[in-house]
Design an enzyme around this catalytic site. Structure first.
Site, short mmCIF file in Angstrom:
data_model
loop_
_atom_site.label_atom_id
_atom_site.label_comp_id
_atom_site.label_asym_id
_atom_site.label_seq_id
_atom_site.Cartn_x
_atom_site.Cartn_y
_atom_site.Cartn_z
N GLU A 93 7.33 -22.06 7.63
CA GLU A 93 7.73 -21.18 8.74
C GLU A 93 8.73 -21.85 9.69
OE1 GLU A 93 4.77 -21.38 12.40
OE2 GLU A 93 3.73 -20.71 10.58
N GLU A 99 0.80 -1.22 0.00
CA GLU A 99 0.00 0.00 0.00
C GLU A 99 0.83 1.27 0.00
OE1 GLU A 99 -2.45 -0.70 3.41
OE2 GLU A 99 -4.00 -1.72 2.26
#
Length: 273
Positions: A112, A81
């Site tokens: 992960e 953004e």
């Protein structure tokens, strides 16, 4: 000090399946009200971090978010953004997620758990001492994040962590540990809820404050936003009207000619000194 996994503690609520929809929503909302207060307590650490990021970015440094699951997705979201909101190049704020882009929509098994992958991905981006790496993990234990922060620390790179447990492993590896203790989740262990909300708030604070200090906002307006759709062109045109007192067509022409509100206003004022 003993590491406590508050994120895994039982919810304060039980028999959720027996509640009405209204009761569920009210209870979730009551828990969400706690998030902003938890973030408020972390403002001194957030302030310290932003104050260190700004001079680094002024010298060409970048921000890297690194996380897995919800935490990683929120980092990617915030990074994505920055260019449209502040008109910054997309090379200045990155979001890295365990498992890569596939993990944005689908879980990637055991991604992960790899302690070396995060550092390797940072090396692929030519990480250096001007950059800042922010590890995000609600539990504070994600190996992908812990390993990356550890290597960054060894190489003199500024590090920070965002976790929902106190004294977590990622906090031990970070120069600035942001601890946002929101308490047990409404659904036990579902850290996409309060922890995710708090992470989003903190990421907004970090990048928005940084962009303002880098001069990407004038007054209270996004004068460097990308003109990527009709709504934003109209918004930018009206900013110029408010600032310069021009009519709509003239302000719109000026905006489209110069490509941003700031450039249009600066060019107009330079021409009409």
């Amino acid at each position: 000090m003993t590491f406590r996994k508050i994120t895994e503690q039982p919810s304060l609520y039980d028999d959720l399946e027996k509640k009405s929809v209204k009761e569920l929503l009210i209870d979730i909302n009551n828990e969400d009200k706690k998030v902003a207060l938890a973030v408020e307590k972390a403002i001194p650490q957030i302030e310290k971090l932003v104050s260190q990021i700004v001079p680094r970015m002024e010298q060409g440094g970048r921000i890297f978010y690194i996380g897995a699951g919800t935490s990683g997705r929120l980092g990617v979201l915030d990074a994505s953004e920055i260019p449209p909101t502040f008109g910054m190049p997309k090379t200045l704020v990155f979001g890295l997620i365990a498992g890569g882009d596939t993990a944005l929509r689908n879980p990637v098994e055991k991604a992960e758990d790899n302690t070396e992958a995060g550092w390797k991905e940072l090396l692929a981006h030519n990480i250096n001492e001007k950059d800042t790496v922010i590890g995000i993990a609600a539990s504070g234990t994600t190996p992908y994040v812990v390993g990356a922060l550890r290597e960054c620390h060894k190489h003199g790179i500024l590090t920070a962590s965002i976790a929902s447990n106190p004294d977590s492993p990622i906090a031990q590896e970070a120069e600035t540990a942001i601890e946002m203790i929101v308490g047990p989740e409404f659904v036990t262990g579902s850290s996409r809820m309060k922890s995710g909300t708090g992470q989003k708030m903190i990421l907004n604070m970090i990048t928005t404050a940084t962009m303002i200090k880098l001069g990407r906002v004038r007054g209270n307006r996004m004068v460097n936003m990308q003109l990527s759709n009709a709504k934003l062109v109209d918004r930018g045109t009206r900013m110029i009207i408010d600032e310069l007192g021009l009519n709509y067509d003239e302000a719109n022409r000026l905006l489209l000619l110069h490509g941003s509100v700031k450039s249009a206003i600066d060019a107009y004022r330079a021409e009409h000194k």
